[in-house]
Design a protein around this motif. Sequence first.
Motif, mmCIF file in Angstrom:
data_model
loop_
_atom_site.group_PDB
_atom_site.id
_atom_site.type_symbol
_atom_site.label_atom_id
_atom_site.label_comp_id
_atom_site.label_asym_id
_atom_site.label_seq_id
_atom_site.Cartn_x
_atom_site.Cartn_y
_atom_site.Cartn_z
ATOM 1 N N GLY A 5 3.467 6.994 -33.641
ATOM 2 C CA GLY A 5 3.040 8.293 -33.140
ATOM 3 C C GLY A 5 2.139 8.987 -34.133
ATOM 4 N N HIS A 6 1.688 10.149 -33.749
ATOM 5 C CA HIS A 6 0.769 10.937 -34.553
ATOM 6 C C HIS A 6 1.465 11.526 -35.781
ATOM 7 C CE1 HIS A 6 -1.151 10.753 -30.617
ATOM 8 N NE2 HIS A 6 -2.294 10.894 -31.275
ATOM 9 N N THR B 76 6.152 5.134 -28.149
ATOM 10 C CA THR B 76 5.131 6.027 -28.694
ATOM 11 C C THR B 76 5.413 7.473 -28.325
ATOM 12 O OG1 THR B 76 3.604 5.970 -26.808
ATOM 13 C CG2 THR B 76 3.442 4.164 -28.382
ATOM 14 N N ASP B 77 4.735 8.369 -29.035
ATOM 15 C CA ASP B 77 4.998 9.795 -28.842
ATOM 16 C C ASP B 77 4.317 10.381 -27.611
ATOM 17 O OD1 ASP B 77 2.435 9.594 -29.971
ATOM 18 O OD2 ASP B 77 2.731 11.264 -31.352
ATOM 19 N N TYR C 174 -0.503 5.151 -28.495
ATOM 20 C CA TYR C 174 -0.212 4.552 -27.193
ATOM 21 C C TYR C 174 -1.338 3.619 -26.755
ATOM 22 C CZ TYR C 174 0.533 4.187 -22.160
ATOM 23 O OH TYR C 174 0.704 3.706 -20.880
ATOM 24 N N ALA D 115 5.746 5.564 -23.494
ATOM 25 C CA ALA D 115 5.286 6.799 -24.158
ATOM 26 C C ALA D 115 6.217 7.951 -23.838
ATOM 27 C CB ALA D 115 3.868 7.146 -23.701
#
Length: 130
Positions: free
Chosen positions: A8-9, A65-66, A73, A91
């Motif tokens: 993720g970010h 993923t976020d 993603y 996601a």
Amino acid sequence: MIGLIVTGHGNFATGITSSLRLIVGEISDYEAVDFLPEDSIEMLTEKLKNAAARLEGCSSILVLTDLAGGSPYNVASKLRMERKDTMEVIAGINLAALIEAGMGRESAADAKELVQTVQETAKEQVIRFL
């Protein structure tokens, strides 16, 4: 065993991993991949490929993923296209979904089956206090 990659970010992956470990302890066949401000898409791609390579002994891999449509993603989805039979991508995960993935993978046949329970758990845990 189903391998897990969380990405993720920013420090999303290592942050949520810290919470996971606090609740369930250490987890095997697990990789956390952060997408930091200084990382390019190429660097993220390399990080995710390396994480997947470290999980090569697993029967399949689930990437969590976020944010749908975000770079982590998108990169994970491209990797999945190369590994259709052994990788799944989801996601919008939350901590409850990650706990489900970590603990539910022992009873799931493969990542495809695990995705179903992880999605349901994620949805069920978004609630409004009335």
